[in-house]
Motif scaffolding. Structure first.
Motif, PDB file in Angstrom:
ATOM      1  N   ALA A   1       0.804  -1.037  -0.063  1.00 25.91           N
ATOM      2  CA  ALA A   1       0.064  -0.008   0.130  1.00 25.91           C
ATOM      3  C   ALA A   1       0.847   1.237  -0.100  1.00 25.91           C
ATOM      4  O   ALA A   1       0.478   2.275  -0.564  1.00 25.91           O
TER       5      ALA A   1
ATOM      6  N   THR B   1       1.580   6.360   2.888  1.00 28.60           N
ATOM      7  CA  THR B   1       0.258   7.265   2.994  1.00 28.60           C
ATOM      8  C   THR B   1      -0.764   6.514   3.441  1.00 28.60           C
ATOM      9  O   THR B   1      -1.754   6.567   4.308  1.00 28.60           O
ATOM     10  N   ARG B   2      -1.148   5.618   2.520  1.00 25.95           N
ATOM     11  CA  ARG B   2      -2.404   4.630   2.714  1.00 25.95           C
ATOM     12  C   ARG B   2      -2.382   3.641   3.823  1.00 25.95           C
ATOM     13  O   ARG B   2      -3.386   3.494   4.493  1.00 25.95           O
TER      14      ARG B   2
ATOM     15  N   GLU C   1      -3.421   6.122   6.885  1.00 23.19           N
ATOM     16  CA  GLU C   1      -4.561   6.489   6.619  1.00 23.19           C
ATOM     17  C   GLU C   1      -5.465   5.119   7.210  1.00 23.19           C
ATOM     18  O   GLU C   1      -6.473   5.122   7.907  1.00 23.19           O
TER      19      GLU C   1
ATOM     20  N   SER D   1      -8.842  -0.293   1.132  1.00 17.18           N
ATOM     21  CA  SER D   1      -8.451  -0.487  -0.513  1.00 17.18           C
ATOM     22  C   SER D   1      -6.895  -1.041  -0.426  1.00 17.18           C
ATOM     23  O   SER D   1      -6.268  -1.205  -1.414  1.00 17.18           O
ATOM     24  N   ILE D   2      -6.507  -1.382   0.637  1.00 15.04           N
ATOM     25  CA  ILE D   2      -5.160  -2.078   0.686  1.00 15.04           C
ATOM     26  C   ILE D   2      -5.372  -3.534   0.874  1.00 15.04           C
ATOM     27  O   ILE D   2      -4.305  -4.348   1.018  1.00 15.04           O
TER      28      ILE D   2
END
Length: 171
Positions: free
Chosen positions: A85, A88-89, A92, A158-159
């Motif tokens: 990921a 940053t992701r 989050e 979303s990872i």
């Protein structure tokens, strides 16, 4: 008679006024310091513990032995997902995950002792034990499993699709 007492009374008034002004200034500074200390305490401690410390600052002076329930949660497969990921992701994702845990634990009268990356240690029965602490830990574990699975299948994650591992201890 009044004339002979006017001079001593007039000489007493300035020191009394000065003492009153200094006392009020001192009290305001102390109140400001206490408010600042309490704000700092609430910034770094969970609400349940911060309230207890503010109400009784000396309750941690002596060691206490009591029965508590401890809940451990950890994400399985998180390392692989975080590598894919990016920074940053992953940050989050962890913020959202920690918020999910904090909300559920607070709803079940628990206390998040610490977050350790993708895991957390949660206590029930701190600072004051209750008869149903083990029940609260189990119901929190089930609720976290349910919430995590719903959240992990949603668009927000979303990872990948991590799962939650849970361990509970009472004693």
């Amino acid at each position: 008679y009044w004339l002979s007492s006017a001079l001593p009374l007039a000489s007493v008034i300035p020191p009394v006024v000065l003492a009153v002004v200094l006392r009020q200034t001192w009290d305001r500074r102390q109140a400001t310091d206490i408010a600042r200390s309490e704000a700092a305490l609430r910034q770094f401690q969970p609400p349940l513990l911060a309230d207890r410390i503010a109400r009784d600052p000396g309750f941690l002076r002596e060691p206490v032995q009591q029965t508590v329930a401890i809940l451990f949660v950890d994400l399985s497969g998180f390392t692989r997902l975080s590598e894919q990921a990016g920074l940053t992701r992953t940050r989050e994702f962890l913020k959202a995950f920690h918020t999910l845990i904090e909300n559920e634990v607070t709803a079940h009268d628990g206390l998040v002792i610490s977050f350790m990356g993708d895991g957390a240690m949660i206590a029930f029965g701190i600072p004051d034990p209750h008869a149903d602490d083990a029940g609260h830990a189990l119901s929190t574990a089930w609720a976290l499993l349910k919430d995590m699975r719903e959240w992990a299948t949603g668009e927000e994650v979303s990872i990948g699709h991590p799962d939650l591992r849970v361990g509970v201890h009472f004693g």
